[in-house]
Motif scaffolding. Structure first.
Motif, short mmCIF file in Angstrom:
data_model
loop_
_atom_site.label_atom_id
_atom_site.label_comp_id
_atom_site.label_asym_id
_atom_site.label_seq_id
_atom_site.Cartn_x
_atom_site.Cartn_y
_atom_site.Cartn_z
N SER A 1 -47.46 27.08 -6.26
CA SER A 1 -46.32 27.21 -5.06
C SER A 1 -47.01 26.71 -4.07
CB SER A 1 -46.08 28.84 -4.68
OG SER A 1 -48.11 29.18 -4.20
N LYS A 2 -47.73 25.53 -3.65
CA LYS A 2 -48.48 24.73 -3.21
C LYS A 2 -48.95 23.75 -3.21
CE LYS A 2 -51.62 28.85 -1.28
NZ LYS A 2 -52.59 29.28 -1.59
N ALA A 3 -48.18 23.09 -4.07
CA ALA A 3 -47.56 21.87 -5.35
C ALA A 3 -46.08 21.17 -4.19
CB ALA A 3 -47.40 21.33 -6.75
N SER A 4 -45.56 19.53 -5.29
CA SER A 4 -45.07 18.69 -4.19
C SER A 4 -44.56 18.13 -5.10
CB SER A 4 -44.68 18.76 -2.60
OG SER A 4 -46.06 17.79 -3.11
N ILE A 5 -43.14 17.97 -5.45
CA ILE A 5 -42.84 16.74 -6.47
C ILE A 5 -42.08 16.17 -5.30
CG2 ILE A 5 -41.93 17.05 -8.32
CD1 ILE A 5 -41.90 19.32 -8.90
N GLU A 6 -42.67 14.60 -5.53
CA GLU A 6 -41.61 13.69 -5.43
C GLU A 6 -41.38 13.37 -6.32
OE1 GLU A 6 -42.96 9.01 -3.24
OE2 GLU A 6 -44.21 10.25 -4.03
N PHE A 7 -39.87 12.54 -5.96
CA PHE A 7 -38.78 12.56 -6.66
C PHE A 7 -38.68 11.09 -6.86
CE2 PHE A 7 -34.23 11.83 -7.71
CZ PHE A 7 -34.20 11.75 -9.34
N VAL A 8 -38.22 9.87 -7.62
CA VAL A 8 -37.90 8.71 -6.59
C VAL A 8 -36.81 8.28 -8.16
CG1 VAL A 8 -38.51 6.75 -6.90
CG2 VAL A 8 -40.65 8.33 -6.92
N GLY A 9 -35.64 7.92 -8.25
CA GLY A 9 -34.38 8.04 -8.61
C GLY A 9 -34.03 6.71 -8.54
N PRO A 10 -33.23 6.06 -9.44
CA PRO A 10 -32.58 4.62 -9.05
C PRO A 10 -31.61 4.92 -7.40
CG PRO A 10 -31.65 6.04 -10.73
CD PRO A 10 -32.70 7.06 -10.57
N ARG B 1 -33.25 6.29 -15.19
CA ARG B 1 -34.48 6.80 -14.88
C ARG B 1 -34.99 7.45 -13.53
NH1 ARG B 1 -38.59 3.90 -18.80
NH2 ARG B 1 -39.36 3.66 -16.36
N ALA B 2 -36.04 8.34 -14.04
CA ALA B 2 -36.05 8.91 -12.35
C ALA B 2 -38.23 8.89 -13.09
CB ALA B 2 -35.72 10.22 -11.93
N THR B 3 -38.62 9.17 -11.48
CA THR B 3 -40.53 8.70 -11.60
C THR B 3 -40.56 9.98 -10.95
OG1 THR B 3 -40.74 7.02 -12.08
CG2 THR B 3 -43.03 8.24 -11.03
N LEU B 4 -41.12 11.46 -11.33
CA LEU B 4 -41.37 12.41 -11.10
C LEU B 4 -43.07 12.73 -10.37
CD1 LEU B 4 -39.80 14.95 -12.84
CD2 LEU B 4 -38.89 14.25 -10.75
N ARG B 5 -43.50 13.02 -9.40
CA ARG B 5 -45.46 12.69 -9.14
C ARG B 5 -45.25 14.03 -8.56
NH1 ARG B 5 -44.46 7.55 -8.14
NH2 ARG B 5 -43.78 7.04 -6.25
N ILE B 6 -46.69 14.57 -9.70
CA ILE B 6 -45.95 15.88 -8.84
C ILE B 6 -47.74 16.36 -8.35
CG2 ILE B 6 -46.31 18.82 -9.61
CD1 ILE B 6 -45.37 17.59 -12.21
N VAL C 1 -38.65 10.50 -16.28
CA VAL C 1 -37.78 11.09 -17.48
C VAL C 1 -37.20 9.94 -16.89
CG1 VAL C 1 -38.18 13.62 -16.96
CG2 VAL C 1 -36.77 12.49 -15.30
N GLY C 2 -35.66 10.05 -18.44
CA GLY C 2 -34.72 9.31 -18.82
C GLY C 2 -33.50 9.66 -19.49
N ALA C 3 -31.94 9.44 -18.89
CA ALA C 3 -31.40 10.03 -19.64
C ALA C 3 -30.72 9.42 -20.84
CB ALA C 3 -29.87 10.35 -18.72
#
Length: 174
Positions: free
Chosen positions: A75-84, A140-145, A157-159
């Motif tokens: 609950s104290k984390a964040s996720i950086e979503f970097v998509g196309p 694809r997208a990059t997720l940094r937790i 991750v990638g479709a």
């Protein structure tokens, strides 16, 4: 002279104590950043079919704590979503929605979700993607937790190249 020497000795002992405390705090922070790592053990997505157009509009990451990790409060984390075409930082919420992620327990013997506090804990990190973030076929997208200690876990991750054989709501491996 004895008085001056006593004052100087007191200052030295005081400064040494302060430096020791600072060094211990820095050491503990550094240790937490290294040891309190997440492991992503699986990634799936959910297909959104709108007529002929199909995309992945939900990501589900299965996570656990790495060996030797302490408590990790998601609950104290964040996720950086970097998509196309989009970049966004997501915070925690009780329910997944665009702009926020949620955590559901898969294995949590002590019912302490969203805190990973046992090596056997397994949680689902659910990320709903809005239209601008959805993963089209082959994208694809990059997720940094980023954990509460500052540790960073990156997952890519990638479709699949084609989503034609999937229906609305189907789960796929990313």
């Amino acid at each position: 002279m004895i008085l001056v020497a006593a004052i100087a000795a007191t200052l030295l002992v005081s400064t040494a104590g302060l430096l020791q405390n600072t060094a211990q705090a820095t050491s503990q922070d550094s240790k937490a950043q290294i040891s309190d790592q997440l492991l992503v053990v699986g990634a799936t997505g959910q297909v959104d079919a709108d007529g002929e157009d199909r995309a992945v509009d939900r990501i589900d990451l299965t996570v656990t704590a790495s060996p030797g990790a302490g408590e990790i409060d998601l609950s104290k984390a964040s996720i950086e979503f970097v998509g196309p075409t989009n970049h966004r930082t997501l915070g925690y919420a009780d329910a997944a929605r665009p702009g926020a992620f949620a955590v559901e327990s898969l294995v949590d013997d002590d019912a302490n979700a969203p805190v990973l506090n046992d090596r056997s804990d397994r949680f689902s990190v659910l990320i709903d993607l809005d239209e601008s973030m959805a993963l089209a076929p082959g994208k694809r997208a990059t997720l940094r937790i980023v954990g509460p200690s500052g540790s960073v876990k990156t997952a890519i991750v990638g479709a699949p190249a084609s989503l034609r054989s999937y229906d609305d709501g189907d789960d796929i491996e990313l």
